[in-house]
Design a protein around this motif. Structure first.
Motif, PDB file in Angstrom:
ATOM      1  N   PHE A  24      51.428  37.846  45.314  1.00 37.65           N
ATOM      2  CA  PHE A  24      50.461  37.166  44.587  1.00 37.65           C
ATOM      3  C   PHE A  24      50.556  35.733  44.593  1.00 37.65           C
ATOM      4  O   PHE A  24      49.699  34.904  44.540  1.00 37.65           O
ATOM      5  N   HIS A  25      51.904  35.206  44.509  1.00 38.16           N
ATOM      6  CA  HIS A  25      52.161  33.875  44.440  1.00 38.16           C
ATOM      7  C   HIS A  25      51.920  33.027  45.571  1.00 38.16           C
ATOM      8  O   HIS A  25      52.036  31.759  45.558  1.00 38.16           O
ATOM      9  N   SER A  26      51.754  34.012  46.684  1.00 40.82           N
ATOM     10  CA  SER A  26      51.459  33.115  47.902  1.00 40.82           C
ATOM     11  C   SER A  26      49.946  32.996  48.228  1.00 40.82           C
ATOM     12  O   SER A  26      49.515  32.524  49.120  1.00 40.82           O
ATOM     13  N   GLY A  27      49.282  33.199  47.005  1.00 35.41           N
ATOM     14  CA  GLY A  27      47.562  33.115  47.165  1.00 35.41           C
ATOM     15  C   GLY A  27      46.833  34.191  47.385  1.00 35.41           C
ATOM     16  O   GLY A  27      47.334  35.112  47.790  1.00 35.41           O
ATOM     17  N   PHE A  82      47.676  37.948  49.405  1.00 35.67           N
ATOM     18  CA  PHE A  82      47.673  38.921  48.426  1.00 35.67           C
ATOM     19  C   PHE A  82      46.412  40.049  48.706  1.00 35.67           C
ATOM     20  O   PHE A  82      46.741  41.180  48.962  1.00 35.67           O
ATOM     21  N   SER A  83      45.374  39.559  48.850  1.00 34.08           N
ATOM     22  CA  SER A  83      44.166  40.409  48.988  1.00 34.08           C
ATOM     23  C   SER A  83      44.135  41.237  50.399  1.00 34.08           C
ATOM     24  O   SER A  83      44.123  42.165  50.733  1.00 34.08           O
ATOM     25  N   TYR A 127      42.926  39.969  44.233  1.00 27.86           N
ATOM     26  CA  TYR A 127      43.596  38.625  43.731  1.00 27.86           C
ATOM     27  C   TYR A 127      42.651  38.232  42.539  1.00 27.86           C
ATOM     28  O   TYR A 127      43.157  38.068  41.241  1.00 27.86           O
ATOM     29  N   GLN A 128      41.306  38.105  42.662  1.00 19.94           N
ATOM     30  CA  GLN A 128      40.436  37.828  41.366  1.00 19.94           C
ATOM     31  C   GLN A 128      40.561  38.820  40.218  1.00 19.94           C
ATOM     32  O   GLN A 128      40.467  38.820  39.214  1.00 19.94           O
ATOM     33  N   GLU A 129      40.674  40.327  40.906  1.00 19.92           N
ATOM     34  CA  GLU A 129      40.660  41.292  39.961  1.00 19.92           C
ATOM     35  C   GLU A 129      41.819  40.978  39.032  1.00 19.92           C
ATOM     36  O   GLU A 129      41.707  41.360  37.779  1.00 19.92           O
ATOM     37  N   ILE A 130      43.230  40.553  39.662  1.00 20.08           N
ATOM     38  CA  ILE A 130      44.193  40.669  38.617  1.00 20.08           C
ATOM     39  C   ILE A 130      44.160  39.509  37.757  1.00 20.08           C
ATOM     40  O   ILE A 130      44.624  39.556  36.754  1.00 20.08           O
ATOM     41  N   HIS A 131      43.422  38.652  38.328  1.00 18.51           N
ATOM     42  CA  HIS A 131      43.232  37.325  37.374  1.00 18.51           C
ATOM     43  C   HIS A 131      42.264  37.611  36.321  1.00 18.51           C
ATOM     44  O   HIS A 131      42.658  37.484  35.038  1.00 18.51           O
TER      45      HIS A 131
END
Ligand code: HEM
Length: 199
Positions: free
Chosen positions: A36-39, A43-44, A129-133
């Motif tokens: 996740f920290h790599s963007g 991640f997605s 990624y957006q979902e986790i956000h």
């Protein structure tokens, strides 16, 4: 050794193996979510690949089977233990607390695993990624994940200390080592919401 004893030992060993499979998954999962920290793209992209891989249904089936087995044996062992202990089981209130707390913690952990898996596996989006956000933009989710991680860490600490002791490591070393392992795993998971908060 009578047959009841050897059956009990076999079930304990099988429970430990089921727990070990979940422990290995937990390390794999923690390393995966760290991407996740790599963007967004990494991640997605990783989860798109994983979800379409041949191993994914096998992984899910293995996780469901092992956790169900682990829980069913734990509950049935506790119930038969209660029966055999009989009157002694009816402890005065303060002595009963640790057992209650342990089962409450394990139930919270199980509830978290079910909620989180349903939440993740039912999401329609390909952009995890957006979902986790959006998940960690909700205070309720902070509470649910906080409680889940807390219960998981106490359960894991207890289980690891037992397994390490069985492997012949001294009691004091077991406690220190299991605290260290749990802290590393938890730090990995906690870094995701914290990364979102301080982004
Ligand atoms: C901040 C912490 C966590 C984050 C950000 C996170 C994120 C994710 C993501 C992105 C997925 C994959 C969804 C998909 O494949 O479509 C997933 C699935 C899953 N997570 Fe977590 N997770 C976290 C903590 C945990 C913990 C502590 C457990 C406890 C055992 C757990 C158990 C699972 C399970 C069983 C699945 C379904 C199988 C899988 O797809 O790997 N997760 N999680």
């Amino acid at each position: 050794m009578n047959s009841t004893n050897s059956r009990t030992i076999l079930l304990k060993k099988m429970m430990a193996i089921a727990g070990l499979i979940w422990f290995l998954y937990l390390i794999f999962h923690m390393l995966s979510v760290l991407s996740f920290h790599s963007g967004e793209a990494v991640f997605s992209g990783f989860y798109l690949w994983l979800n379409s891989s041949i191993f994914y249904p096998i992984l899910l089936a293995l996780l469901v089977l092992t956790i169900s087995f682990h829980v069913v044996i734990a509950v049935s062992r506790q119930l038969s233990n209660n029966e055999s202990v009989g009157e002694r089981y009816k402890k005065v209130y303060p002595k009963a607390i640790p057992r209650l707390v342990a089962w409450l913690g394990a139930s919270i952990m199980l509830a978290f695993i079910v909620i989180h898996s349903v939440q993740m596996l039912s999401t329609e989006t390909v952009d995890l990624y957006q979902e986790i956000h959006s998940i960690f933009n909700q205070p309720l989710m902070w509470f649910i994940y906080g409680l889940g991680l807390l219960s998981l860490s106490t359960h894991l600490h207890h289980a690891l200390a037992n397994v390490l002791q069985t492997l012949g490591i001294s009691s004091a070393q077991c406690k220190g080592l299991s605290v260290l392992i749990v802290m590393v795993i938890m730090a990995g998971f906690v870094s995701i919401p914290l990364g979102i908060l301080y982004a």
